[in-house]
Design an enzyme around this catalytic site. Structure first.
Site, PDB file in Angstrom:
ATOM      1  N   HIS A 177       0.928  -1.398   0.097  1.00 23.13           N
ATOM      2  CA  HIS A 177      -0.003   0.033   0.070  1.00 23.13           C
ATOM      3  C   HIS A 177       0.686   1.184  -0.227  1.00 23.13           C
ATOM      4  O   HIS A 177       1.609   1.411   0.777  1.00 23.13           O
ATOM      5  CB  HIS A 177      -0.982  -0.114   1.139  1.00 23.13           C
ATOM      6  CG  HIS A 177      -1.754   1.207   1.293  1.00 23.13           C
ATOM      7  ND1 HIS A 177      -1.867   1.963   2.207  1.00 23.13           N
ATOM      8  CD2 HIS A 177      -2.714   1.512   0.183  1.00 23.13           C
ATOM      9  CE1 HIS A 177      -2.688   2.938   2.066  1.00 23.13           C
ATOM     10  NE2 HIS A 177      -3.296   2.607   0.731  1.00 23.13           N
ATOM     11  N   GLU A 211     -16.037   2.314   0.979  1.00 16.30           N
ATOM     12  CA  GLU A 211     -15.413   2.862   2.214  1.00 16.30           C
ATOM     13  C   GLU A 211     -16.652   4.146   2.835  1.00 16.30           C
ATOM     14  O   GLU A 211     -16.697   4.339   3.981  1.00 16.30           O
ATOM     15  CB  GLU A 211     -14.232   3.677   1.849  1.00 16.30           C
ATOM     16  CG  GLU A 211     -14.293   4.731   0.577  1.00 16.30           C
ATOM     17  CD  GLU A 211     -12.925   5.351   0.406  1.00 16.30           C
ATOM     18  OE1 GLU A 211     -11.970   5.002   0.983  1.00 16.30           O
ATOM     19  OE2 GLU A 211     -13.004   5.956  -0.465  1.00 16.30           O
TER      20      GLU A 211
HETATM   21  C1  NOJ Z   1      -8.456   6.179   0.257  1.00 16.68           C
HETATM   22  C2  NOJ Z   1      -8.902   4.921  -0.207  1.00 16.68           C
HETATM   23  O1  NOJ Z   1      -9.953   4.995  -1.136  1.00 16.68           O
HETATM   24  C3  NOJ Z   1      -8.858   3.883   0.844  1.00 16.68           C
HETATM   25  O2  NOJ Z   1      -9.070   2.549   0.398  1.00 16.68           O
HETATM   26  C4  NOJ Z   1      -7.643   3.963   1.910  1.00 16.68           C
HETATM   27  O3  NOJ Z   1      -7.980   3.107   2.901  1.00 16.68           O
HETATM   28  C5  NOJ Z   1      -7.508   5.208   2.289  1.00 16.68           C
HETATM   29  N1  NOJ Z   1      -7.595   6.415   1.267  1.00 16.68           N
HETATM   30  C6  NOJ Z   1      -6.224   5.378   3.233  1.00 16.68           C
HETATM   31  O4  NOJ Z   1      -5.132   5.250   2.195  1.00 16.68           O
HETATM   32 CA    CA Z   2     -11.063   6.864  -2.001  1.00 16.96          CA
END
Ligand code: NOJ
Ligand code: CA
Length: 688
Positions: free
Chosen positions: A396, A491
């Site tokens: 990541h 999210e």
């Molecule tokens: C936004 C991303 O869409 C999400 O998946 C991620 O967990 C957060 N940023 C933190 O990087």
């Molecule tokens: Ca996002």
């Protein structure tokens, strides 16, 4: 051979013939390019004859129009480009020559929503030559498919011009009818992460693509293909007037839209056309307009499903930052790897593993280190454990939109990922401007994105990009550019009360809009839909709809987003374990934008079929004929349906799992709850 292209001079003389004879005529004219030519127009029909494009000049202005089933779709719509300090392509033009060809071939995707893709189109490469003003030549190549039209500018070097600064692209889409548009706004701080709105064209301001337009017996999607070194195209209604949408290229901070070489090609402008909106989801035109695989052997690119230390951070049961609740610890990561190995997942995403998350990471992107784990994340031990249990890490890279900081570390970051056995990295660009100055969708970001994809490829790493450049089909050319977010994803359901999350109709709009551009890392598969300290937050969906989304929303890296402890023992988990992430074939079966959608897909590695159906806040029964199944086979259908009383807001958990024996002659009545869905696996029982 049917005359697929006709040409006429001044609208009076019409010459019909096949492409071969016309190319001959075009060649005669191109030999005398700079002499005063009689204007002529070009007509290109799709292989099935239903879409017809006319290309012409009016008072020296180049333009095109489109009909579908003999009805006007786009009226004369301008073509052209404006430059800073170089003679531009605005007016004073005639068509000077045309080269034509027909293509009909099948190519194979290394992974995808469909294995073999047919590319069948008619092409006309049209040279516009200036008749007044400075000598200029502009080539526009049109390709007309049964499922739509693509065109691109292909600009040869002009005498005395070294480099070009594009200040405007004049491409227009002038709709004949005031259709209903489905859209998200452009030039907003949350990039593509908006709920869709529906309104007539004559009410629009400036919108992102893909944008979808519905009329009587027609659906249209406007987007672009092969965006590699140009600005993203948004669509603006000039002067907020009429039914014309004009290309509005996302500018650099200095106002220039695109920095180009003297000779350059634009991305393809795409107009997908179908009788009904759900059939747009069966179009492969965007992929067909991209260049073939440029990476050679890509057997290292592996589609699959993954779990991750991710949802916990969004629902705040763990943190990205170090401390007591830190999610990315050695022990927790190994626990996720064991879970993934036990249940057949192909990777474990870990967020918060590296230096940079402590403090205000939104504001301090320059602190992120992409080769430095936090002290409680023992990368060597974790990578060794991953090798032992056969589950690699998914890396990541959250950049907080600080591209300068990221690019300095880019090669080292991917070398680090490769060294520790990762096959994919999720990138992220949280922020409203890059380096505090540039839009996320301008040429600066497009170039950065390309740099990331190519650097990752050198290290045999695939990319899952969040806050990305929109998908324009580059996965064909760079098969390691696997998936991306680029819309409101799951999210948004983590952060608030279910009534404030993604509206139940969101999942019934995405397949007709965002998904037409390519795969999406939506992060579905949540089975525990209410959480938070007072059990007050939640996902605006039923469990069956979460399962259905894993079929409806295609992603070659498909996340099962919930926590391991919520999956073990859950009756829906079997479907999540079974559903593949790589497909032989995909067929959108039925739907209405903003109401419902039904998708069937055949597994690439077995004879199984899967079906996903999703509904908006209405309950509905959808009758689905199973004629996509193999005729000679009897199947067992494992049905994951909304249970008694299921409701996206009041009662999201009930799930009813049942089985049925079916054949291709049967139909199923899918009963979807309000905000619900249904997921089905079809497994062959025996030959019939
Ligand atoms: C936004 C991303 O869409 C999400 O998946 C991620 O967990 C957060 N940023 C933190 O990087
Ligand atoms: Ca996002």
């Amino acid at each position: 051979m049917v005359a697929a292209l006709r040409s006429h001079f001044n609208g009076k003389t019409k010459i019909s013939g096949n492409f071969g004879s016309l190319s001959g005529i075009a060649a005669v004219f191109s030999a005398c390019l700079l002499s005063a030519l009689p204007a002529y127009a070009v007509e290109i029909a799709s292989p099935d004859g239903r879409i017809v494009v006319d290309v012409d000049t009016r008072n020296g202005i180049p333009g095109y129009s489109i009909t579908f089933n003999d009805k006007p779709v786009l009226n004369f719509s301008r073509l052209g480009l404006q430059f800073q300090k170089a003679p531009d392509f605005v007016e004073g033009f005639d068509i000077a020559s045309v080269e034509t060809k027909t293509t009909d071939l099948v190519w194979t995707q290394p992974w995808g929503e469909e294995k073999d893709i047919r590319d069948h189109h008619k092409e006309a490469r049209i040279v516009f030559q200036s008749q007044t003003g400075p000598a200029r030549q502009m080539t526009v190549t049109f390709r007309v498919f049964d499922d739509g039209v693509g065109f691109r500018y292909d600009i040869p070097a002009q005498a005395g011009v070294d480099a070009i600064k594009i200040t405007d692209e004049l491409t227009e889409f002038t709709f004949h009818d005031n259709l209903k548009a489905w859209w998200i706004p452009a030039y907003k701080d949350n990039r593509y992460e908006y709920q869709y709105a529906a309104s007539s064209i004559d009410s629009l301001d400036v919108i992102h693509t893909p944008a979808t337009f519905e009329g009587d017996k027609i659906a249209i999607s406007i987007h672009e293909a092969a965006l590699t070194d140009y600005a993203s195209m948004t669509l603006r209604r000039p002067m907020m007037h009429g039914q014309t949408l004009k290309a509005d290229l996302v500018p650099w901070a200095d106002g220039i839209k695109v920095y180009a070489n003297a000779s350059f090609k634009t991305p393809w402008r795409t107009i997908q056309i179908a009788d009904t909106a759900y059939e747009l989801a069966n179009s492969r035109m965007i992929l067909n307009l991209n260049e073939p695989n440029a990476l050679g052997d890509v057997s290292w690119v592996k589609p699959g499903k993954y779990v991750g230390i991710w949802w916990c951070a969004h629902i705040r049961t763990c943190t990205w930052e170090t401390g007591e609740k830190h999610g990315a610890t050695t022990e927790n990561t190994m626990r996720y790897m064991d879970f993934a190995a036990k249940y057949g997942f192909d990777g474990v995403l870990v967020e918060g593993w590296n230096i940079g998350w402590d403090g205000n990471w939104y504001e301090n992107g320059d602190l992120f280190r992409f080769t430095e784990p936090t002290p409680d994340f023992d990368i060597e031990k974790i990578a060794a454990h991953g090798r032992k249990v056969g589950v690699p890490l998914i890396g990541h890279h959250e950049t907080s939109a600080n591209i300068v900081n990221y690019e300095k570390q880019l090669d080292a970051a991917f070398a680090f990922s490769e060294k520790h056995g990762m096959r994919a990295v999720k990138t992220g660009y949280v922020g409203s401007r890059l380096n505090d100055t540039e839009w996320h969708h301008g040429q600066y970001m497009v170039q950065h994105f390309q740099n990331v994809v190519e650097t990752a490829a050198r290290h045999h790493i695939a990319i899952d990009a969040h806050e990305p450049i929109k998908d324009t089909g580059l996965r064909r050319t760079y098969p390691n550019m696997m998936t991306r977010e680029g819309a409101r994803g799951g999210e948004y359901d983590a952060w608030s009360h279910a009534a404030q999350g993604n509206h139940p109709d969101h999942a019934t709009i995405l397949p007709y809009t965002r998904m037409l551009s390519g795969p999406m890392d939506y992060t579905a598969g949540i089975v525990d839909l209410r959480f938070g300290e007072q059990e007050e937050n939640g996902v605006s969906s039923t469990v069956a709809k979460q399962l259905a989304l894993m079929v409806v929303i295609y992603s070659p890296l498909q996340m099962a987003a919930d926590l391991p402890e919520n999956y073990e023992g859950h009756p829906g988990f079997q479907f999540i374990r079974d559903v593949p992430a790589d497909w032989e074939e995909s067929i959108a079966l039925d739907g209405r934008i903003g109401a419902y959608f039904v998708m069937a897909r055949k597994d690439r590695n077995s004879p199984d079929w899967y079906l996903g159906a999703v509904s908006d806040e209405q309950a509905r029964t959808i009758t689905v004929p199973l004629d996509f199944l193999d005729n000679a086979t009897t199947y067992r259908a494992e049905i994951y349906a909304d249970g008694e009383g299921a409701h996206w807001l009041d009662n999201p958990q009930p799930l009813a799992v049942k089985t049925k024996t079916v054949t291709a002659e049967d139909s199923l009545n899918l009963e979807l709850a309000q905000g619900g869905g249904q997921a089905i696996r079809f497994t062959p029982l025996a030959a019939r």
